[in-house]
Design a protein around this motif. Structure first.
Motif, short mmCIF file in Angstrom:
data_model
loop_
_atom_site.label_atom_id
_atom_site.label_comp_id
_atom_site.label_asym_id
_atom_site.label_seq_id
_atom_site.Cartn_x
_atom_site.Cartn_y
_atom_site.Cartn_z
N ASP A 1 10.53 -13.11 -4.58
CA ASP A 1 10.80 -11.79 -4.13
C ASP A 1 9.57 -10.96 -4.65
O ASP A 1 9.42 -10.41 -5.54
CB ASP A 1 12.16 -11.47 -5.15
N THR A 2 9.08 -10.19 -3.34
CA THR A 2 8.03 -9.24 -3.27
C THR A 2 8.49 -8.02 -3.01
O THR A 2 7.61 -7.18 -2.55
CB THR A 2 6.79 -9.76 -2.74
N SER A 3 9.73 -7.55 -2.67
CA SER A 3 10.24 -6.56 -2.11
C SER A 3 9.72 -5.38 -2.92
O SER A 3 9.44 -4.26 -2.60
CB SER A 3 11.71 -6.61 -2.21
N MET A 4 9.67 -5.49 -4.44
CA MET A 4 9.19 -4.45 -5.09
C MET A 4 7.74 -4.07 -4.99
O MET A 4 7.30 -2.86 -5.20
CB MET A 4 9.44 -4.54 -6.62
N PHE A 5 7.07 -4.99 -4.16
CA PHE A 5 5.68 -4.62 -4.22
C PHE A 5 5.48 -4.64 -2.61
O PHE A 5 3.88 -4.73 -2.05
CB PHE A 5 4.86 -5.81 -4.80
N ASN A 6 6.24 -4.24 -1.60
CA ASN A 6 6.11 -4.21 -0.35
C ASN A 6 5.26 -2.93 0.34
O ASN A 6 4.52 -2.76 1.30
CB ASN A 6 7.28 -4.00 0.54
N TRP A 7 4.71 -2.22 -0.91
CA TRP A 7 3.71 -1.10 -0.64
C TRP A 7 2.18 -1.65 -0.75
O TRP A 7 1.13 -1.08 -0.37
CB TRP A 7 3.73 -0.10 -1.65
N LEU A 8 2.15 -2.79 -1.42
CA LEU A 8 0.87 -3.54 -1.85
C LEU A 8 0.00 -3.70 -0.67
O LEU A 8 -1.13 -3.57 -0.69
CB LEU A 8 1.15 -4.69 -2.79
N PRO A 9 0.47 -4.39 0.62
CA PRO A 9 -0.36 -4.69 1.68
C PRO A 9 -1.28 -3.34 2.09
O PRO A 9 -2.53 -3.38 2.46
CB PRO A 9 0.46 -5.13 2.73
N ILE A 10 -0.43 -2.08 2.24
CA ILE A 10 -1.10 -0.87 2.73
C ILE A 10 -2.06 -0.39 1.43
O ILE A 10 -3.19 -0.19 1.95
CB ILE A 10 0.08 0.27 2.97
N ALA A 11 -1.66 -0.63 0.53
CA ALA A 11 -2.63 0.01 -0.89
C ALA A 11 -3.91 -0.98 -0.74
O ALA A 11 -5.02 -0.42 -0.90
CB ALA A 11 -1.68 -0.18 -2.13
N SER A 12 -3.75 -2.13 -0.52
CA SER A 12 -4.79 -3.09 -0.84
C SER A 12 -5.75 -3.17 0.23
O SER A 12 -6.94 -3.05 0.31
CB SER A 12 -4.20 -4.78 -0.89
N PHE A 13 -5.16 -2.86 1.54
CA PHE A 13 -5.85 -2.84 2.71
C PHE A 13 -6.64 -1.57 2.74
O PHE A 13 -7.76 -1.37 3.32
CB PHE A 13 -4.86 -2.96 4.10
N SER A 14 -5.88 -0.57 2.33
CA SER A 14 -6.63 0.95 2.12
C SER A 14 -7.74 0.93 1.37
O SER A 14 -8.89 1.12 1.57
CB SER A 14 -5.75 2.01 1.64
N LEU A 15 -7.51 0.03 0.13
CA LEU A 15 -8.83 0.01 -0.93
C LEU A 15 -9.94 -0.96 -0.05
O LEU A 15 -11.15 -0.33 -0.21
CB LEU A 15 -8.23 -0.70 -1.99
N ILE A 16 -9.59 -2.01 0.73
CA ILE A 16 -10.66 -2.88 1.16
C ILE A 16 -11.40 -1.98 2.28
O ILE A 16 -12.62 -1.84 2.24
CB ILE A 16 -9.99 -3.86 2.06
N GLN A 17 -10.34 -0.85 2.96
CA GLN A 17 -11.47 -0.26 4.07
C GLN A 17 -12.09 0.97 3.52
O GLN A 17 -13.02 1.32 4.03
CB GLN A 17 -10.34 0.28 5.24
N PHE A 18 -11.62 1.37 2.31
CA PHE A 18 -12.14 2.54 1.72
C PHE A 18 -13.34 2.21 1.36
O PHE A 18 -14.53 2.72 1.50
CB PHE A 18 -11.28 3.22 0.86
N SER A 19 -13.32 0.88 0.51
CA SER A 19 -14.56 0.52 -0.25
C SER A 19 -15.62 -0.20 0.98
O SER A 19 -16.71 0.16 0.80
CB SER A 19 -14.08 -1.04 -0.95
#
Length: 689
Positions: free
Chosen positions: A581-599
């Motif tokens: 159950d990863t529903s509590m972390f459904n914000w993680l893909p956007i946050a991780s992808f944002s970190l990847i693209q920002f970096s």
């Protein structure tokens, strides 16, 4: 000058000014953090619970506000000063948080988001300028990184508060931050450099404050030298003209940025609109071919326009490159099968190849030494702006309407850029008189009578350098096999491989697909808009700090951020695929992808180009840089095409873990083999190889 006191005032200024960035970090992900309440609270709004379309409008209202704020506050900072401008920007930020509790319909929330975006625009444009103008050289990069740290902290804060509290309570709490900014930042003086343009006495007082010197009697020789340089630097007014022509030339880069993410921005229509194509909706395989078609075009464009620029001149070559770009946008509305779309993308790719090969040469030949790296980075900035623009337009409009709108950009380029003269260095090969007129234009000197000694020396060096022209045909194999040439080429090749194999570029083309797979609460296109805005922020940071933090430092920070983001994102996909159950972390893909693209955009996608040019011996630079760019385009073609197959064969977790593995390997490579080129002359860089 006591070091602790010296640094204390600068750190206090950096921390207090970035309270505004902290608040904007909360604004960025407010919709995501408030999603549950906005979707369920039917008593709050006159229209009932918000629909996904209304929620999309509210979320997207931030980006146009940021654009308006960047333009307005960027202009205002030169008129009323950095400090007053930032204090003024706190008002729309405060208005954003105050409007939210009283909003009774989606339009009011969208207005609040727009106002919050305008304040965010000031963060990205005015805060880096303010920090740069007050910080000592050895602190500038550290203080500059506080902006991204504050943004990330704001994102974490809004998500944490949103998990425990209703969004109205959160809004009242967040009101404290811009109020604290108004109180604390008001005690900081204006930046010394801005004051130096108007009042030397006030500039000296400001510099004393930021250097921890209580009175003029305590000032040492180092302080006096800095004050002298500060006041003297204000005589360099002609730099404005260089920024004007640069905006025109990079309209072509802006258009190519739109081309780059066009497939991602049009993903929904291309896979669902069965009426547009004779073959029905596009399959994922056909979409892969359409997406990848731009990169062989870039390969052809790099070869052809790189050769043509030496034959007909940089200016004519760039004007000619606008025609295939224009053709691309014209073909799209009339395309009836995937092959025609692929042809359009191929044409645009040729123009992109020209951007990557001719624009850097054009910039190098007319920019002053102290501006060359900064102006060169604006090329990457416009690519990022194009990616953001196409994602915003693609969210609200059908891709055919978007194509008709974007025809305006290459047309504007043809009109605006045609008024600029050819580069002085190219003209010096053919006509010294025209070269002098061109150099006067780019240095802001209206007539030969106004030319100073510095201008005369530059003109003399320019014309003298053309005496080395006969050496060009004498290139031989030995020139490419010397120890320095081999080392420069291998380091450059390693940077090109790092640019491609870290996976960030391939992921940019499939943003909406990745977010659709992630099961995020936000619609995939809105996620893409948010990430595109963060990409642009990353490019802005590299533009401001490439000369301060150092090339190698930025590259290491960049590739490390990519590694962390890909590792986190891969772990999320892996756990989800295993049934956790990863529903509590459904914000993680956007946050991780944002970190990847920002970096990625703050280093590995932008900084490698000046580094490769600086490392390569001047005699073989043109040839080697062209080979490296061609290699990059070939790799981009292959990786972009096989990325969807990898996600099918290995799954998204396996694909991302592989990218993370490559990123870690490149961290080691850059740390060991890439030299720092910051502040070194070309000769010193060559001696260090």
């Amino acid at each position: 000058m006591p070091s602790t006191r010296d640094k204390r005032h600068q750190f206090l200024a950096g921390l207090s000014v970035n309270l505004l960035s902290l608040s904007y970090g909360g604004v960025i992900l407010w919709t995501s953090a408030s999603y549950i309440y906005l979707k369920k609270d039917s008593n709050r709004f006159e229209t009932g619970v918000l629909t996904k379309e209304q929620l999309g409008l509210i979320t997207a209202a931030l980006s146009p506000g940021t654009l308006v704020g960047a333009l307005f506050f960027g202009w205002l900072a030169d008129k009323i000063g950095r400090k007053r401008c930032l204090l003024l920007a706190a008002l729309p930020m405060l208005a954003h948080w105050i409007i939210i509790p009283f909003a009774r319909n989606p339009l009011q929330l969208a207005v609040a988001r727009f106002l919050g975006g305008t304040a965010g625009g000031s963060c990205f444009t005015v805060i880096p300028i303010y920090i740069t103008e007050l910080a000592q050289d050895n602190l500038r990069s550290t203080l500059g990184m506080l902006l991204s740290l504050a943004l990330s902290t704001g994102v974490l804060l809004i998500n944490t508060l949103g998990y425990f509290l209703h969004y109205i309570t959160v809004a009242w709490i967040m009101t404290i931050i811009p109020l604290a900014f108004l109180v604390l930042f008001a005690f900081n003086p204006e930046s010394p450099q801005y004051l130096a343009q108007r009042n030397r006495e006030k500039a000296e007082r400001s510099l004393r404050y930021y250097r921890g010197i209580s009175s003029s009697g305590d000032a040492n020789e180092e302080f006096q030298q800095e004050l002298s340089r500060l006041c003297k630097s204000e005589d360099e007014k002609p730099e404005k003209l260089q920024l004007c022509w640069h905006d025109f030339i990079n309209l072509l880069s802006l258009s190519y940025g739109c081309v780059y993410s066009w497939t991602s921005a049009s993903y929904v229509y291309l896979l669902e609109d069965s009426r547009q194509f004779e073959t029905g909706v596009l399959t994922k395989e056909q979409l892969g071919w359409v997406t990848a078609a731009a990169f062989p075009g870039s390969f052809v464009g790099a070869l052809f326009f790189g050769w043509l620029a030496d034959k007909i001149g940089r200016k004519r070559c760039l004007l000619l490159a606008a025609l295939p770009m224009l053709t691309h946008w014209l073909i799209i509305p009339f395309a009836r099968n995937p092959f025609q779309l692929a042809v359009a993308r191929f044409f645009a790719g040729t123009a992109g190849g020209c951007c990557f090969t001719v624009i850097p040469v054009y910039i190098t030949e007319l920019a002053q030494d102290r501006l060359r790296s900064t102006l060169g980075m604006i090329f990457a900035l416009n690519l990022g702006a194009g990616i953001l623009l196409i994602n915003i337009l693609g969210y609200f409009m059908h891709y055919i309407t978007v194509a008709w709108i974007l025809i305006v950009i290459p047309l504007a380029f043809l009109v605006c850029f045609s008024f600029n003269p050819e580069s002085p260095q190219y003209l010096a090969q053919h006509n010294k008189e025209k070269a002098e007129r061109s150099l006067r234009y780019y240095r802001g000197i209206s007539s030969s009578g106004d030319a100073n000694e510095e201008f005369q020396q530059e003109l003399s060096r320019l014309c003298k350098s053309e005496e080395e022209k006969p050496g060009k045909p004498q290139l031989c194999w030995h020139d490419f096999t010397t120890r320095k040439a081999r080392k420069a080429y291998l380091i450059g090749l390693g940077l090109v491989l790092a640019n491609q194999f870290n996976g960030s570029l391939a992921m940019q083309n499939y943003m909406t697909f990745i977010f659709a797979e992630a099961g995020s609460n936000l619609p995939p296109m809105l996620s893409a808009i948010i990430v595109s805005a963060i990409q642009l922020t990353g490019t802005c940071s590299s533009t401001h700090f490439v000369e301060r933090a150092g090339r190698k430092t930025l590259l290491l920070i960049s590739i490390s951020g990519i590694f962390l983001g890909e590792s986190a994102m891969a772990s999320y996909y892996f756990l989800t695929s295993k049934g956790y159950d990863t529903s509590m972390f459904n914000w993680l893909p956007i946050a991780s992808f944002s970190l990847i693209q920002f970096s990625a955009n703050s280093g590995i996608l932008s900084v490698i180009f000046p580094v490769i040019a600086e490392l390569t011996p001047p005699k073989i630079r043109s040839t080697v840089v062209r080979v490296q760019m061609i290699t990059m385009f070939l790799l981009a073609s292959v990786i972009t095409k096989i990325f969807p197959y990898l996600t099918v064969t290995l799954g998204m977790p396996g694909t991302l873990f592989i990218c993370a593995g490559f990123s870690f390997a490149f961290i080691v490579f850059i740390a060991i083999f890439v030299p720092e080129t910051k502040g070194k002359t070309i000769e010193a860089i060559q001696d260090s190889l």
